[in-house]
Write a protein that holds these residues in place. Structure first.
Motif, short mmCIF file in Angstrom:
data_model
loop_
_atom_site.label_atom_id
_atom_site.label_comp_id
_atom_site.label_asym_id
_atom_site.label_seq_id
_atom_site.Cartn_x
_atom_site.Cartn_y
_atom_site.Cartn_z
N LEU A 165 41.34 37.93 35.91
CA LEU A 165 41.67 36.63 36.50
C LEU A 165 41.81 36.82 38.00
CD1 LEU A 165 44.39 35.43 33.95
CD2 LEU A 165 41.98 34.78 34.03
N HIS A 166 41.02 36.08 38.77
CA HIS A 166 41.05 36.21 40.23
C HIS A 166 41.90 35.09 40.83
CE1 HIS A 166 37.99 39.38 40.63
NE2 HIS A 166 37.48 38.85 39.53
N TYR A 167 42.89 35.48 41.62
CA TYR A 167 43.82 34.53 42.23
C TYR A 167 43.67 34.54 43.76
CZ TYR A 167 46.43 34.36 37.80
OH TYR A 167 46.80 34.20 36.50
N SER A 168 44.09 33.43 44.33
CA SER A 168 44.37 33.39 45.76
C SER A 168 45.84 33.01 45.90
CB SER A 168 43.49 32.36 46.47
OG SER A 168 43.76 31.06 45.98
N LYS A 169 46.40 33.15 47.10
CA LYS A 169 47.81 32.82 47.31
C LYS A 169 47.95 31.76 48.39
CE LYS A 169 50.46 36.80 45.72
NZ LYS A 169 51.49 37.81 46.09
N THR A 170 48.85 30.83 48.13
CA THR A 170 49.13 29.80 49.12
C THR A 170 50.10 30.36 50.16
OG1 THR A 170 51.03 28.97 47.85
CG2 THR A 170 48.86 28.02 47.36
N ARG A 171 50.39 29.58 51.17
CA ARG A 171 51.29 30.04 52.23
C ARG A 171 52.69 30.36 51.72
NH1 ARG A 171 49.91 26.06 57.39
NH2 ARG A 171 47.74 26.79 57.69
N ASN A 172 53.11 29.65 50.69
CA ASN A 172 54.44 29.92 50.15
C ASN A 172 54.43 30.97 49.05
OD1 ASN A 172 53.26 28.54 48.06
ND2 ASN A 172 54.68 26.81 48.09
N GLY A 173 53.29 31.65 48.88
CA GLY A 173 53.21 32.76 47.94
C GLY A 173 52.82 32.41 46.52
N GLU A 174 52.53 31.13 46.26
CA GLU A 174 52.12 30.73 44.91
C GLU A 174 50.72 31.24 44.59
OE1 GLU A 174 52.20 26.58 44.23
OE2 GLU A 174 54.36 26.48 43.91
N LYS A 175 50.54 31.67 43.33
CA LYS A 175 49.22 32.11 42.89
C LYS A 175 48.39 30.91 42.45
CE LYS A 175 50.28 36.79 41.26
NZ LYS A 175 50.29 37.69 40.09
N ARG A 176 47.14 30.89 42.87
CA ARG A 176 46.18 29.86 42.44
C ARG A 176 44.98 30.55 41.82
NH1 ARG A 176 47.03 24.88 45.06
NH2 ARG A 176 49.29 24.59 45.08
N LYS A 178 41.45 31.23 40.86
CA LYS A 178 40.17 30.82 41.43
C LYS A 178 39.01 30.98 40.43
CE LYS A 178 39.22 31.60 45.68
NZ LYS A 178 38.88 32.25 46.97
N ALA A 179 39.03 32.07 39.68
CA ALA A 179 37.91 32.31 38.77
C ALA A 179 38.31 33.31 37.70
CB ALA A 179 36.69 32.81 39.53
N VAL A 180 37.56 33.26 36.60
CA VAL A 180 37.68 34.22 35.51
C VAL A 180 36.41 35.07 35.50
CG1 VAL A 180 38.01 34.53 33.03
CG2 VAL A 180 39.01 32.54 34.18
N GLN A 181 36.57 36.37 35.43
CA GLN A 181 35.41 37.25 35.40
C GLN A 181 35.48 38.12 34.15
OE1 GLN A 181 34.46 39.20 39.08
NE2 GLN A 181 33.27 40.83 38.09
N VAL A 182 34.39 38.12 33.38
CA VAL A 182 34.35 38.87 32.12
C VAL A 182 33.02 39.61 32.00
CG1 VAL A 182 35.85 37.21 30.94
CG2 VAL A 182 33.37 36.95 30.80
N ARG A 183 33.04 40.63 31.16
CA ARG A 183 31.80 41.33 30.79
C ARG A 183 31.65 41.24 29.28
NH1 ARG A 183 29.42 46.89 33.08
NH2 ARG A 183 28.85 45.34 34.66
N LEU A 184 30.57 40.64 28.84
CA LEU A 184 30.31 40.43 27.42
C LEU A 184 29.88 41.75 26.78
CD1 LEU A 184 30.21 38.10 25.35
CD2 LEU A 184 27.78 37.86 25.88
N CYS A 185 30.32 41.99 25.54
CA CYS A 185 30.00 43.23 24.84
C CYS A 185 28.49 43.37 24.60
CB CYS A 185 30.75 43.30 23.51
SG CYS A 185 30.24 42.05 22.31
N ASP A 186 28.03 44.61 24.47
CA ASP A 186 26.60 44.88 24.28
C ASP A 186 26.06 44.18 23.04
OD1 ASP A 186 26.79 46.51 26.47
OD2 ASP A 186 26.84 48.39 25.35
N TRP A 187 26.84 44.22 21.95
CA TRP A 187 26.36 43.70 20.66
C TRP A 187 26.01 42.21 20.75
CZ3 TRP A 187 28.17 40.05 17.12
CH2 TRP A 187 27.63 40.13 15.83
N LEU A 188 26.93 41.41 21.27
CA LEU A 188 26.68 39.98 21.36
C LEU A 188 25.65 39.66 22.43
CD1 LEU A 188 27.29 37.21 20.32
CD2 LEU A 188 29.32 37.12 21.78
N TYR A 189 25.66 40.41 23.50
CA TYR A 189 24.66 40.22 24.57
C TYR A 189 23.25 40.42 24.02
CZ TYR A 189 22.00 41.19 28.84
OH TYR A 189 21.06 41.19 29.85
N ARG A 190 23.04 41.49 23.25
CA ARG A 190 21.71 41.73 22.67
C ARG A 190 21.33 40.64 21.68
NH1 ARG A 190 23.68 46.87 21.54
NH2 ARG A 190 23.51 46.40 19.31
N ALA A 191 22.30 40.20 20.87
CA ALA A 191 22.00 39.19 19.86
C ALA A 191 21.51 37.90 20.51
CB ALA A 191 23.26 38.91 19.02
#
Length: 328
Positions: A165-176, A178-191
């Motif tokens: 999970l990729h976050y950015s921070k606001t000026r008051n330190g809150e996490k926002r 921004k994006a989800v990054q995943v790598r799909l397993c070989d088995w399902l990727y091939r299928a």
């Protein structure tokens, strides 16, 4: 199995608006354009626990030539609700393939679009559930003899080999987020990449409960595509294919609540009780009558009738129900 005919992507009714605060991201695979897709084996067989909360017991399926073992992580087995993320990733991948784009195993998308597609709200609780789901998808261990892309695997794999999970921070330190990054397993990727056994889902799928979701998936993967045709299977075999972990009597009760309601998109479900076998041994009670599940494809919508008529096979379905039960 024959490869299903490809269809042009339909516009989804779900909003694809992207949060302006997320427009500065680059190389995003979202928003999803088109419909939700699923790989046929993941539709047909029970790879996920039918639970809303953590399921800590192993899940297994051994029927005919198919063998599946699923082991929980410290946070439990990935559930049918965690599967929403896998379906979303599979849909992103299928859309890129259909568009003729190069596709790898890494996907980067916004939680905003994932929630819009699956119908989840944008609350802090939803983000916590997303984090927990990603942990289960990465931690759950799967072993199966189902081949993917012409290759088999021995040993265990996870649905996601990476999840961040990729976050950015606001000026008051809150996490926002921004994006989800995943790598799909070989088995399902091939299928998905090689086998191309990818089927579209009904738009109302994410509104269904756990059992209704699995009934729909099994019907979609194994049932008839032509309106009026039937798919028939005995109750115990169907219970195993659905992945229902409680006794058969409980499953029958749960299934009765679904029959006749029209709750399963595109399919009608019916329980049919046969005649009890004759008593053959003195002093023993009569055996229970066999119960079969009959799934019938509903009539198509008007704009689909012409297409399905051109694809309809010749008639000759007498006895198909009995044959399906014997071959299950």
């Amino acid at each position: 199995m024959t490869q299903p005919a490809s269809k042009p992507p339909r516009k989804s009714a779900v909003s694809r608006h992207v949060d302006p605060s997320q427009r500065d991201l680059f190389q995003l695979d979202s928003p999803l354009i088109g419909e939700i897709r699923g790989e046929r084996s993941l539709m047909a067989f029970p790879f996920f626990a039918l639970a809303k909360s953590a399921w800590m017991k192993p899940v297994s399926y051994h029927q005919g030539p198919v063998s599946i073992e699923v082991r929980p992580s410290a946070n439990g087995v990935a559930t049918i609700y965690d599967k929403e993320i896998v379906l979303y990733i599979a849909s992103l991948m299928a859309a890129k393939i259909e568009a003729g784009e190069q596709v790898g195993q890494d996907f980067r998308f916004t939680a905003h679009d994932l929630f819009a597609v699956t119908g989840s709200n944008q609350s802090a609780r939803s983000y916590k559930r997303l984090s927990d789901a990603l942990e289960r998808l990465q931690g759950t261990q799967i072993k199966t003899n189902i081949e993917a892309g012409g290759e088999g695997e021995e040993g265990f794999f996870s649905w996601l080999s990476e999840a961040r999970l990729h976050y950015s921070k606001t000026r008051n330190g809150e996490k926002r987020l921004k994006a989800v990054q995943v790598r799909l397993c070989d088995w399902l990727y091939r299928a998905i990449l090689r086998d191309r056994q990818v089927l579209d889902y009904a738009s109302t799928y994410f509104q269904l409960g756990p059992i209704e979701r699995r009934i729909y998936e099994v019907a979609r993967a194994s049932g008839p595509d032509v309106p009026g045709q039937e798919f028939c299977v005995d109750l115990e075999t169907f219970r195993l294919q659905i992945g229902y972990q409680n006794p058969l009597s409980n499953f029958r009760t749960a299934l009765k609540q679904v029959t006749g309601t029209g709750a399963i998109p595109d399919y009608d479900v019916e329980l049919v009780e046969g005649e009890a076998p004759a008593e053959t041994t003195r002093g023993r009670g009569r055996k229970a009558a066999p119960v079969n599940v009959i799934i019938t494809r509903r009539a198509a919508e008007p704009d689909e009738v012409q297409e399905q008529e051109s694809e309809s096979p010749e008639s000759g379905e007498e006895g198909a129900c009995e044959e399906a039960v014997r071959s299950s």
